[in-house]
Design a protein around this motif. Sequence first.
Motif, PDB file in Angstrom:
ATOM      1  N   ALA A   1       0.746  -1.158   0.142  1.00 11.32           N
ATOM      2  CA  ALA A   1      -0.224   0.206   0.134  1.00 11.32           C
ATOM      3  C   ALA A   1       0.735   0.760   0.156  1.00 11.32           C
ATOM      4  CB  ALA A   1      -1.101  -0.285   2.060  1.00 11.32           C
ATOM      5  N   VAL A   2       2.000   1.031   0.108  1.00  8.18           N
ATOM      6  CA  VAL A   2       2.695   2.153   0.605  1.00  8.18           C
ATOM      7  C   VAL A   2       3.356   3.532  -1.064  1.00  8.18           C
ATOM      8  CG1 VAL A   2       5.373   3.044   0.797  1.00  8.18           C
ATOM      9  CG2 VAL A   2       4.149   1.440   2.777  1.00  8.18           C
ATOM     10  N   SER A   3       3.194   2.246  -1.639  1.00  3.01           N
ATOM     11  CA  SER A   3       3.323   3.371  -3.160  1.00  3.01           C
ATOM     12  C   SER A   3       2.241   3.754  -2.916  1.00  3.01           C
ATOM     13  CB  SER A   3       3.997   2.295  -4.049  1.00  3.01           C
ATOM     14  OG  SER A   3       2.314   1.835  -4.537  1.00  3.01           O
ATOM     15  N   PHE A   4       0.925   3.694  -3.383  1.00  2.00           N
ATOM     16  CA  PHE A   4      -0.504   4.344  -3.050  1.00  2.00           C
ATOM     17  C   PHE A   4      -0.541   5.254  -1.903  1.00  2.00           C
ATOM     18  CE2 PHE A   4      -1.103   0.007  -4.536  1.00  2.00           C
ATOM     19  CZ  PHE A   4      -0.321   0.650  -5.962  1.00  2.00           C
ATOM     20  N   THR A   5       0.236   4.982  -0.620  1.00  2.67           N
ATOM     21  CA  THR A   5      -0.435   6.403   0.231  1.00  2.67           C
ATOM     22  C   THR A   5       0.415   7.117   0.534  1.00  2.67           C
ATOM     23  OG1 THR A   5       0.167   4.286   2.172  1.00  2.67           O
ATOM     24  CG2 THR A   5      -1.586   4.295   1.252  1.00  2.67           C
ATOM     25  N   ASP A   6       1.727   6.981   0.166  1.00  2.00           N
ATOM     26  CA  ASP A   6       2.394   7.930   0.794  1.00  2.00           C
ATOM     27  C   ASP A   6       2.067   9.355   0.174  1.00  2.00           C
ATOM     28  OD1 ASP A   6       5.410   8.545   1.388  1.00  2.00           O
ATOM     29  OD2 ASP A   6       5.057   9.584  -0.763  1.00  2.00           O
ATOM     30  N   ASP A   7       2.116  10.718   1.311  1.00  2.00           N
ATOM     31  CA  ASP A   7       1.913  11.387   1.023  1.00  2.00           C
ATOM     32  C   ASP A   7       2.131  12.343   0.365  1.00  2.00           C
ATOM     33  OD1 ASP A   7       0.148  11.122   3.871  1.00  2.00           O
ATOM     34  OD2 ASP A   7       1.478  11.856   4.811  1.00  2.00           O
ATOM     35  N   SER A   8       3.698  12.430  -0.077  1.00  4.14           N
ATOM     36  CA  SER A   8       3.879  13.184  -0.904  1.00  4.14           C
ATOM     37  C   SER A   8       3.806  12.417  -2.193  1.00  4.14           C
ATOM     38  CB  SER A   8       5.230  13.415  -0.806  1.00  4.14           C
ATOM     39  OG  SER A   8       5.846  13.725   0.552  1.00  4.14           O
ATOM     40  N   HIS A   9       3.873  11.679  -2.750  1.00  4.23           N
ATOM     41  CA  HIS A   9       4.459  11.016  -3.776  1.00  4.23           C
ATOM     42  C   HIS A   9       3.273   9.469  -4.305  1.00  4.23           C
ATOM     43  CE1 HIS A   9       7.563  13.881  -5.031  1.00  4.23           C
ATOM     44  NE2 HIS A   9       8.505  12.762  -3.644  1.00  4.23           N
ATOM     45  N   GLY A  10       2.532   9.588  -3.349  1.00  9.04           N
ATOM     46  CA  GLY A  10       1.324   8.151  -3.826  1.00  9.04           C
ATOM     47  C   GLY A  10       0.402   8.806  -4.450  1.00  9.04           C
ATOM     48  N   LEU A  11       0.192   7.016  -5.210  1.00 10.37           N
ATOM     49  CA  LEU A  11      -0.678   7.287  -6.450  1.00 10.37           C
ATOM     50  C   LEU A  11      -1.902   7.980  -5.734  1.00 10.37           C
ATOM     51  CD1 LEU A  11      -0.957   5.001  -9.359  1.00 10.37           C
ATOM     52  CD2 LEU A  11      -3.419   6.186  -7.948  1.00 10.37           C
ATOM     53  N   LEU A  12      -2.664   8.054  -4.840  1.00  9.12           N
ATOM     54  CA  LEU A  12      -3.951   8.801  -5.054  1.00  9.12           C
ATOM     55  C   LEU A  12      -4.184  10.036  -4.663  1.00  9.12           C
ATOM     56  CD1 LEU A  12      -5.213   6.271  -1.791  1.00  9.12           C
ATOM     57  CD2 LEU A  12      -5.596   6.154  -3.920  1.00  9.12           C
ATOM     58  N   ARG A  13      -2.428   9.913  -3.471  1.00 11.59           N
ATOM     59  CA  ARG A  13      -2.067  11.696  -3.560  1.00 11.59           C
ATOM     60  C   ARG A  13      -1.951  12.474  -5.028  1.00 11.59           C
ATOM     61  NH1 ARG A  13      -3.258  15.526  -0.046  1.00 11.59           N
ATOM     62  NH2 ARG A  13      -2.483  13.477   1.500  1.00 11.59           N
ATOM     63  N   ARG A  14      -1.006  12.002  -6.015  1.00 16.08           N
ATOM     64  CA  ARG A  14      -1.177  12.798  -6.989  1.00 16.08           C
ATOM     65  C   ARG A  14      -3.009  12.631  -8.258  1.00 16.08           C
ATOM     66  NH1 ARG A  14       2.494   9.520 -10.517  1.00 16.08           N
ATOM     67  NH2 ARG A  14       2.782   7.789  -9.144  1.00 16.08           N
ATOM     68  N   LEU A  15      -3.191  11.375  -7.623  1.00 16.17           N
ATOM     69  CA  LEU A  15      -4.597  11.495  -8.452  1.00 16.17           C
ATOM     70  C   LEU A  15      -5.382  12.974  -7.977  1.00 16.17           C
ATOM     71  CD1 LEU A  15      -5.554   9.343 -10.843  1.00 16.17           C
ATOM     72  CD2 LEU A  15      -7.619   8.930  -8.468  1.00 16.17           C
ATOM     73  N   LYS A  16      -5.518  13.053  -6.978  1.00 13.57           N
ATOM     74  CA  LYS A  16      -6.235  14.109  -6.147  1.00 13.57           C
ATOM     75  C   LYS A  16      -5.712  15.361  -6.627  1.00 13.57           C
ATOM     76  CE  LYS A  16      -6.420  16.568  -2.007  1.00 13.57           C
ATOM     77  NZ  LYS A  16      -6.077  16.905  -0.884  1.00 13.57           N
ATOM     78  N   ARG A  17      -3.745  15.430  -6.853  1.00 10.86           N
ATOM     79  CA  ARG A  17      -3.732  16.777  -7.445  1.00 10.86           C
ATOM     80  C   ARG A  17      -3.530  17.112  -8.611  1.00 10.86           C
ATOM     81  NH1 ARG A  17       2.332  15.548  -5.025  1.00 10.86           N
ATOM     82  NH2 ARG A  17       2.447  16.388  -2.374  1.00 10.86           N
ATOM     83  N   ALA A  18      -4.238  15.783  -9.544  1.00 13.34           N
ATOM     84  CA  ALA A  18      -5.203  16.226 -11.016  1.00 13.34           C
ATOM     85  C   ALA A  18      -6.009  16.624 -11.223  1.00 13.34           C
ATOM     86  CB  ALA A  18      -4.719  14.820 -11.513  1.00 13.34           C
ATOM     87  N   ARG A  19      -6.583  15.676 -10.091  1.00 15.66           N
ATOM     88  CA  ARG A  19      -8.229  16.513  -9.856  1.00 15.66           C
ATOM     89  C   ARG A  19      -8.547  17.871  -9.852  1.00 15.66           C
ATOM     90  NH1 ARG A  19     -13.087  13.723  -6.464  1.00 15.66           N
ATOM     91  NH2 ARG A  19     -14.981  14.783  -7.756  1.00 15.66           N
ATOM     92  N   GLU A  20      -7.266  18.552  -8.652  1.00 17.74           N
ATOM     93  CA  GLU A  20      -7.333  19.745  -8.397  1.00 17.74           C
ATOM     94  C   GLU A  20      -7.111  20.786  -9.484  1.00 17.74           C
ATOM     95  OE1 GLU A  20      -5.195  19.297  -5.043  1.00 17.74           O
ATOM     96  OE2 GLU A  20      -7.123  19.313  -3.833  1.00 17.74           O
ATOM     97  N   LYS A  21      -6.047  20.309 -10.020  1.00 24.49           N
ATOM     98  CA  LYS A  21      -5.632  21.183 -11.125  1.00 24.49           C
ATOM     99  C   LYS A  21      -6.674  21.327 -12.753  1.00 24.49           C
ATOM    100  CE  LYS A  21      -0.415  21.215  -9.427  1.00 24.49           C
ATOM    101  NZ  LYS A  21       0.471  20.424  -9.327  1.00 24.49           N
ATOM    102  N   LYS A  22      -7.010  20.130 -12.467  1.00 28.25           N
ATOM    103  CA  LYS A  22      -8.070  20.274 -13.554  1.00 28.25           C
ATOM    104  C   LYS A  22      -6.792  19.544 -15.328  1.00 28.25           C
ATOM    105  CE  LYS A  22     -11.777  21.745 -12.125  1.00 28.25           C
ATOM    106  NZ  LYS A  22     -12.634  20.557 -11.563  1.00 28.25           N
ATOM    107  N   ASP A  23      -6.436  18.576 -14.593  1.00 27.57           N
ATOM    108  CA  ASP A  23      -5.303  18.017 -15.870  1.00 27.57           C
ATOM    109  C   ASP A  23      -5.699  16.818 -16.045  1.00 27.57           C
ATOM    110  OD1 ASP A  23      -3.194  17.010 -16.867  1.00 27.57           O
ATOM    111  OD2 ASP A  23      -1.988  17.737 -15.917  1.00 27.57           O
ATOM    112  N   GLY A  24      -6.083  16.266 -17.387  1.00 25.22           N
ATOM    113  CA  GLY A  24      -7.189  15.348 -17.181  1.00 25.22           C
ATOM    114  C   GLY A  24      -5.581  14.494 -18.117  1.00 25.22           C
ATOM    115  N   ALA A  25      -4.983  14.825 -18.737  1.00 27.88           N
ATOM    116  CA  ALA A  25      -4.251  14.106 -19.262  1.00 27.88           C
ATOM    117  C   ALA A  25      -3.590  12.746 -18.325  1.00 27.88           C
ATOM    118  CB  ALA A  25      -2.606  14.484 -20.085  1.00 27.88           C
ATOM    119  N   LEU A  26      -2.819  14.003 -16.982  1.00 23.25           N
ATOM    120  CA  LEU A  26      -2.365  13.033 -16.050  1.00 23.25           C
ATOM    121  C   LEU A  26      -3.160  11.996 -14.834  1.00 23.25           C
ATOM    122  CD1 LEU A  26      -0.039  12.675 -14.284  1.00 23.25           C
ATOM    123  CD2 LEU A  26      -0.288  14.775 -12.693  1.00 23.25           C
TER     124      LEU A  26
END
Length: 495
Positions: A207-232
Amino acid sequence: MSYFRLIHKKGSDPIPPAPDSIRREVVQSASVVRRTPHSNSLRPKSALLGVQDRGRKAKTVQAYGSRHEHARRRKHSSQLRLVSDSDSQESTSGSELPIKRNKVVREDRRPNRHRLRSESAFSEGDTGIFPMVHAADIASLHKLPRYTHAFPQDPGRSTIKLQYPSASQQEIYELVEPIQSDDFKPLDDIKETLEVVVNHYMRASDAVSFTDDSHGLLRRLKRAREKKDGALYVSLIQDWNEAVTRMRRQGVFVEVLDKLDWLDLRLVERILTQTYARTVSPTVSSLRQYENGTDNVYGELLPKFVSDIFRVTGLGTDHVFVDLGSGVGNVVLQAALEAGCESWGCEIMENACVLADLQEQEFKARCRLWGLANGNIHLRRGDFLENTSIGNALQEADVVLVNNQAFTPELNDRLTSKFLDLKEGCKIVSLKSFVPAGHKITSRNLNSPYNVLHVVEKRYFSACVSWTDAGGSYYVSTKDSSILQKFAEKNAEPG
């Protein structure tokens, strides 16, 4: 927000609480019991005995009864989120990611499930297409003006496919946002699904690669949504699909599931939420059609409360559960999934029955996506006191649920007579006690069905039912003919 806490459409009236209809006193047939710990052990069968008079020998008392029906009412909106109170801090896309694996402490542990996962769902041969309602079927740009692009700067990236833990087909989502806040939110559904998979299907090291506060996939997915970055966003979903497929093939999910004794409520709620949102929500307004002052009133017990009921009654895989007045089938499905038992329900309101059938079909598809086994489900239409299948199921039932909050006194009395057909030790859960306050066995009421019910009052807290946020009482009645037998022996003529 708790499971099935639904927001009313504008202009509709909420169902007012009925505090006077829930008696706060504890009602017993033989002795008063005040919220004592509930025993999960079943009592041995004994003959139903009665005494015609004090000083005379005991006779067999014949059961009697007649039959009738009901339904229930609840608050509604077209969008809902099924989460328990303990998860209320974990909600919107702007919140911190809930990646804690808290251990649940229970006052009495329920029987272990024999089988949690579906073996066929994790077979690489289970790759066929089967009927299901995709998220894109209920939320898409074709629903304009209800939905808009989630990533307006990149409208070409409007569809993704999401891989679930099993080897089954992927679910199709359109990346759209609703105009109305209470409509289905595809991106929230994706987020919550990923979080549940990470928390309940993965080992901590995975789960670490998904939950890491800085580079986890879930965190990056959240940032992509906030930035309206559809490609990411689309790229990260593809990374998710590849990772989930790899872990499934490595046997990670099977290893985790096979170590579980029971399913966590958050996982159960996720599956029920997805099922409800794709079947009931689009036509939820039909459930507001009811006749006030009759037994045909609709209301729901929410899943955390239902889960507590399963625990208190010791409902297990080898048991039979019956819900009298099952509405759209929520509790029946929850029992089949959470306890893994044979689960029956009966409902008289036609609009609720139609939705219950849709829910059953979608629920089975959802269980396949999540790779979980469920108990046999039987949903019946009509009067639960007249339906032959339900009558037979009641004779085998270990736990019977009756949401009799809005039932008329006449229907409650007829139901009480019906309970004479239950086997010894069967537990009846209700919001009103079936035994009147202060009832005592006397030589004049020996044939009363109240005499074979041992009742214990328990408490439920806020956000447990759909018609009020207030807490209240509920009652667990155990069929126990020894109560009457002991009275007969005590008052039998010497010699």
